[in-house]
Scaffold this motif. Structure first.
Motif, PDB file in Angstrom:
ATOM      1  N   LEU A 198       0.790  -1.137  -0.122  1.00 52.58           N
ATOM      2  CA  LEU A 198       0.047  -0.123   0.012  1.00 52.58           C
ATOM      3  C   LEU A 198       0.886   1.346  -0.027  1.00 52.58           C
ATOM      4  N   SER A 199       1.884   1.072   0.711  1.00 52.14           N
ATOM      5  CA  SER A 199       2.903   2.410   0.477  1.00 52.14           C
ATOM      6  C   SER A 199       3.107   2.645  -0.823  1.00 52.14           C
ATOM      7  N   SER A 200       3.767   1.511  -1.506  1.00 53.20           N
ATOM      8  CA  SER A 200       4.194   1.726  -2.616  1.00 53.20           C
ATOM      9  C   SER A 200       3.432   2.395  -3.681  1.00 53.20           C
ATOM     10  N   ILE A 201       2.017   1.961  -3.423  1.00 54.24           N
ATOM     11  CA  ILE A 201       0.781   2.544  -4.178  1.00 54.24           C
ATOM     12  C   ILE A 201       0.484   4.005  -4.119  1.00 54.24           C
ATOM     13  N   ASP A 203      -9.864  -8.366   1.086  1.00 54.20           N
ATOM     14  CA  ASP A 203      -9.058  -9.157   2.090  1.00 54.20           C
ATOM     15  C   ASP A 203      -9.883 -10.410   2.267  1.00 54.20           C
ATOM     16  N   GLY A 204      -9.576 -11.462   2.170  1.00 54.23           N
ATOM     17  CA  GLY A 204     -10.455 -12.763   2.090  1.00 54.23           C
ATOM     18  C   GLY A 204     -10.789 -13.521   3.422  1.00 54.23           C
ATOM     19  N   GLY A 205     -10.831 -12.383   4.459  1.00 54.32           N
ATOM     20  CA  GLY A 205     -10.862 -12.863   6.080  1.00 54.32           C
ATOM     21  C   GLY A 205      -9.840 -13.199   6.618  1.00 54.32           C
ATOM     22  N   SER A 206      -8.741 -12.535   6.706  1.00 57.61           N
ATOM     23  CA  SER A 206      -7.207 -12.867   7.101  1.00 57.61           C
ATOM     24  C   SER A 206      -7.655 -13.100   8.813  1.00 57.61           C
ATOM     25  N   THR A 207      -6.893 -13.707   9.272  1.00 64.86           N
ATOM     26  CA  THR A 207      -6.690 -14.079  10.680  1.00 64.86           C
ATOM     27  C   THR A 207      -5.408 -13.531  11.434  1.00 64.86           C
ATOM     28  N   ASP A 208      -4.639 -12.768  10.576  1.00 65.63           N
ATOM     29  CA  ASP A 208      -3.371 -12.326  10.968  1.00 65.63           C
ATOM     30  C   ASP A 208      -3.381 -10.672  11.299  1.00 65.63           C
ATOM     31  N   ASN A 209      -2.349  -9.938  11.350  1.00 63.35           N
ATOM     32  CA  ASN A 209      -2.645  -8.438  11.465  1.00 63.35           C
ATOM     33  C   ASN A 209      -3.118  -7.743  10.109  1.00 63.35           C
ATOM     34  N   SER A 210      -3.699  -8.326   9.179  1.00 62.96           N
ATOM     35  CA  SER A 210      -4.037  -7.687   8.120  1.00 62.96           C
ATOM     36  C   SER A 210      -5.276  -6.580   8.346  1.00 62.96           C
ATOM     37  N   LYS A 211      -6.266  -6.584   9.333  1.00 58.10           N
ATOM     38  CA  LYS A 211      -7.205  -5.699   9.445  1.00 58.10           C
ATOM     39  C   LYS A 211      -6.634  -4.523  10.268  1.00 58.10           C
ATOM     40  N   GLU A 212      -5.377  -4.695  10.773  1.00 61.26           N
ATOM     41  CA  GLU A 212      -4.929  -3.339  11.639  1.00 61.26           C
ATOM     42  C   GLU A 212      -3.947  -2.604  10.304  1.00 61.26           C
ATOM     43  N   VAL A 213      -3.467  -3.396   9.592  1.00 58.35           N
ATOM     44  CA  VAL A 213      -2.881  -2.487   8.345  1.00 58.35           C
ATOM     45  C   VAL A 213      -4.048  -1.995   7.441  1.00 58.35           C
ATOM     46  N   ILE A 214      -4.942  -2.637   7.279  1.00 61.29           N
ATOM     47  CA  ILE A 214      -6.137  -1.907   6.597  1.00 61.29           C
ATOM     48  C   ILE A 214      -6.809  -0.780   6.950  1.00 61.29           C
ATOM     49  N   ALA A 215      -6.640  -0.813   8.416  1.00 60.98           N
ATOM     50  CA  ALA A 215      -7.272   0.259   9.499  1.00 60.98           C
ATOM     51  C   ALA A 215      -6.178   1.718   9.136  1.00 60.98           C
ATOM     52  N   LYS A 216      -4.961   1.139   9.336  1.00 59.27           N
ATOM     53  CA  LYS A 216      -4.046   2.282   9.052  1.00 59.27           C
ATOM     54  C   LYS A 216      -4.246   3.066   7.873  1.00 59.27           C
ATOM     55  N   TRP A 217      -4.556   2.333   6.667  1.00 66.16           N
ATOM     56  CA  TRP A 217      -4.718   3.174   5.576  1.00 66.16           C
ATOM     57  C   TRP A 217      -6.310   3.485   5.178  1.00 66.16           C
ATOM     58  N   ALA A 218      -7.162   3.340   6.151  1.00 61.29           N
ATOM     59  CA  ALA A 218      -8.674   3.124   5.636  1.00 61.29           C
ATOM     60  C   ALA A 218      -8.890   4.691   5.115  1.00 61.29           C
ATOM     61  N   THR A 219      -8.445   5.688   5.635  1.00 64.05           N
ATOM     62  CA  THR A 219      -8.737   7.068   5.179  1.00 64.05           C
ATOM     63  C   THR A 219      -8.371   7.264   3.725  1.00 64.05           C
ATOM     64  N   ARG A 220      -7.378   6.519   3.271  1.00 59.47           N
ATOM     65  CA  ARG A 220      -6.857   6.779   1.899  1.00 59.47           C
ATOM     66  C   ARG A 220      -7.524   5.701   1.007  1.00 59.47           C
ATOM     67  N   LEU A 221      -7.971   4.750   1.361  1.00 53.04           N
ATOM     68  CA  LEU A 221      -8.527   3.591   0.607  1.00 53.04           C
ATOM     69  C   LEU A 221      -9.709   3.996   0.072  1.00 53.04           C
TER      70      LEU A 221
END
Length: 253
Positions: A23-26, A39-57
């Motif tokens: 996402l940074s590179s984009i 996201d296909g329903g990740s169980t790792d830290n993906s949701k936290e990363v998505i939340a970090k970028w949510a305002t730009r997505l």
């Protein structure tokens, strides 16, 4: 607000360790984009990363889906920009890459897509190796996939014309896409610059499902080229079994 020039779908599943870099590179690109993380329903830290970028997505979701191809089609359908592409969550763009590809697409105005060169980043050794990318010819495409998916940019009109990637494919969906775009819209245009990086790591599908990847690729060649060149049968022992063994034992790939 500036209208986006590129719609980017980012399919992801349990790739939180890599997603932030993708996402940074984009968002470091110098062109306006709209980005949809599927996201296909990740169980790792993906949701936290998505939340970090949510305002730009421009959009995101996290739940079980019908697979990578279906997620890519879903993400691109949510946007409206003139050009489209997808970036897998473990890959990344090089600085200025989208503007280089757009400039070539605007200059040619023919064909469905443009593509550049790409690096393989070998996660295990932290080294870069060039992906095998060549100027386009049907003969060469019939012998191997000479286009690196992270380094491509497609006209939305062409994407819609052929209906996007085939959700029935799981390994060679990009190879099949290049063939269909070529058949419907003419040869793609090659940009002789490195524009993206493909991360090679233990969790990639191409490493863990080499046999399925090869089987799908052969079917794609037969479907679109009419026959399967002998190269595919001669190279299969190395590409499927020996390379897998070398990786498991720590040898060169």
């Amino acid at each position: 607000m500036t209208e986006p020039l590129v719609t980017i779908a980012v399919p992801s599943y349990n790739q939180g360790q890599f997603l932030d870099q993708a996402l940074s590179s984009i968002f470091e690109q110098d062109v306006p984009v709209e980005v949809f993380v599927m996201d296909g329903g990740s169980t790792d830290n993906s949701k936290e990363v998505i939340a970090k970028w949510a305002t730009r997505l421009s959009g995101h979701r996290s739940h079980k889906d019908a697979g990578q191809a279906a997620a890519i089609n879903e993400g691109i359908a949510l946007g409206h920009a003139k050009y489209v592409c997808w970036l897998n969550s473990d890959d990344w763009f090089l600085p200025g890459s989208l503007s280089q590809l757009i400039a070539q697409a605007e200059n040619t105005r023919e064909g469905a897509m443009v593509y550049g060169r790409c690096w393989n980043f070998i996660e295990k050794t932290k080294t870069l190796k060039p992906v095998w990318v060549e100027p386009f010819s049907e003969k060469r495409l019939s012998l191997r996939c000479i286009i690196a998916q992270p380094a491509t940019l497609i006209r939305r009109s062409a994407w819609q014309q052929i209906g996007g990637v085939d959700p029935a494919l799981h390994m060679a969906m990009d190879y099949d896409l290049w063939w269909r775009l070529y058949r419907e819209c003419g040869p793609p245009h090659f940009v002789d610059e490195y524009v993206a990086v493909n991360r090679v790591h233990a969790g990639t599908k191409t490493r863990n499902q080499r046999r399925l990847h090869y089987q799908e690729a052969i079917k794609v060649v037969r479907r679109h080229h009419g026959r399967v060149p002998s190269k595919w049968w001669l190279a299969q022992p190395y590409s499927v079994w020996l390379k897998a063994l070398l990786y498991r034992t720590g040898g060169s790939d």
